[in-house]
Design a protein around this motif. Structure first.
Motif, PDB file in Angstrom:
ATOM      1  N   ALA A   7       0.838  -1.211   0.000  1.00 13.16           N
ATOM      2  CA  ALA A   7       0.000   0.000   0.000  1.00 13.16           C
ATOM      3  C   ALA A   7       0.870   1.256   0.000  1.00 13.16           C
ATOM      4  O   ALA A   7       0.556   2.230  -0.689  1.00 13.16           O
ATOM      5  N   ALA A   8       1.956   1.227   0.741  1.00 17.75           N
ATOM      6  CA  ALA A   8       2.855   2.384   0.796  1.00 17.75           C
ATOM      7  C   ALA A   8       3.533   2.608  -0.552  1.00 17.75           C
ATOM      8  O   ALA A   8       3.668   3.753  -1.003  1.00 17.75           O
ATOM      9  N   VAL A   9       3.954   1.529  -1.196  1.00 13.88           N
ATOM     10  CA  VAL A   9       4.571   1.631  -2.526  1.00 13.88           C
ATOM     11  C   VAL A   9       3.560   2.181  -3.515  1.00 13.88           C
ATOM     12  O   VAL A   9       3.853   3.098  -4.284  1.00 13.88           O
ATOM     13  N   ALA A  10       2.350   1.643  -3.499  1.00 13.82           N
ATOM     14  CA  ALA A  10       1.312   2.096  -4.425  1.00 13.82           C
ATOM     15  C   ALA A  10       1.025   3.580  -4.235  1.00 13.82           C
ATOM     16  O   ALA A  10       0.927   4.334  -5.215  1.00 13.82           O
ATOM     17  N   GLU A  11       0.919   4.022  -3.000  1.00 16.07           N
ATOM     18  CA  GLU A  11       0.631   5.432  -2.739  1.00 16.07           C
ATOM     19  C   GLU A  11       1.792   6.325  -3.182  1.00 16.07           C
ATOM     20  O   GLU A  11       1.581   7.395  -3.750  1.00 16.07           O
ATOM     21  N   ARG A  12       3.008   5.875  -2.954  1.00 17.26           N
ATOM     22  CA  ARG A  12       4.177   6.666  -3.380  1.00 17.26           C
ATOM     23  C   ARG A  12       4.234   6.764  -4.905  1.00 17.26           C
ATOM     24  O   ARG A  12       4.538   7.830  -5.451  1.00 17.26           O
ATOM     25  N   VAL A  13       3.948   5.674  -5.594  1.00 19.06           N
ATOM     26  CA  VAL A  13       3.933   5.693  -7.062  1.00 19.06           C
ATOM     27  C   VAL A  13       2.852   6.654  -7.549  1.00 19.06           C
ATOM     28  O   VAL A  13       3.105   7.499  -8.414  1.00 19.06           O
TER      29      VAL A  13
END
Length: 89
Positions: A7-13
């Motif tokens: 979820a953190a990776v997706a939000e950062r992307v």
């Protein structure tokens, strides 16, 4: 990766894509098209690739790895997959 990490990776992307988009949106969702909805052209897509590679400490993507990546969700999948593999050769 864990669900929290994913979820953190997706939000950062999503944040990086929207920040670099010629036509940024109030919210960025996985179905948005990079070219048609967010206004990216070929040069901006190359710049986005470099920014994402650096932001996630990934080696350079080859052009054939990027063919078919047309939506925000596909960008997230590409980055998440690369991180899960521990990078690419």
């Amino acid at each position: 990766m864990t669900a929290v990490t994913d979820a953190a990776v997706a939000e950062r992307v999503r944040t990086l894509v929207n920040a670099m988009a010629p036509n940024p949106q109030a919210t960025t969702d996985d179905g948005q098209r990079l070219i048609e909805d967010l206004g990216f052209d070929s040069l901006r897509l190359m710049e986005l690739t470099v920014v994402l590679e650096r932001a996630f400490d990934l080696p350079r993507y080859k052009p054939e790895q990027l063919v078919g990546v047309r939506r925000v969700g596909e960008v997230i999948g590409l980055i998440s997959g690369s991180l899960a593999e521990g990078g690419r050769s």
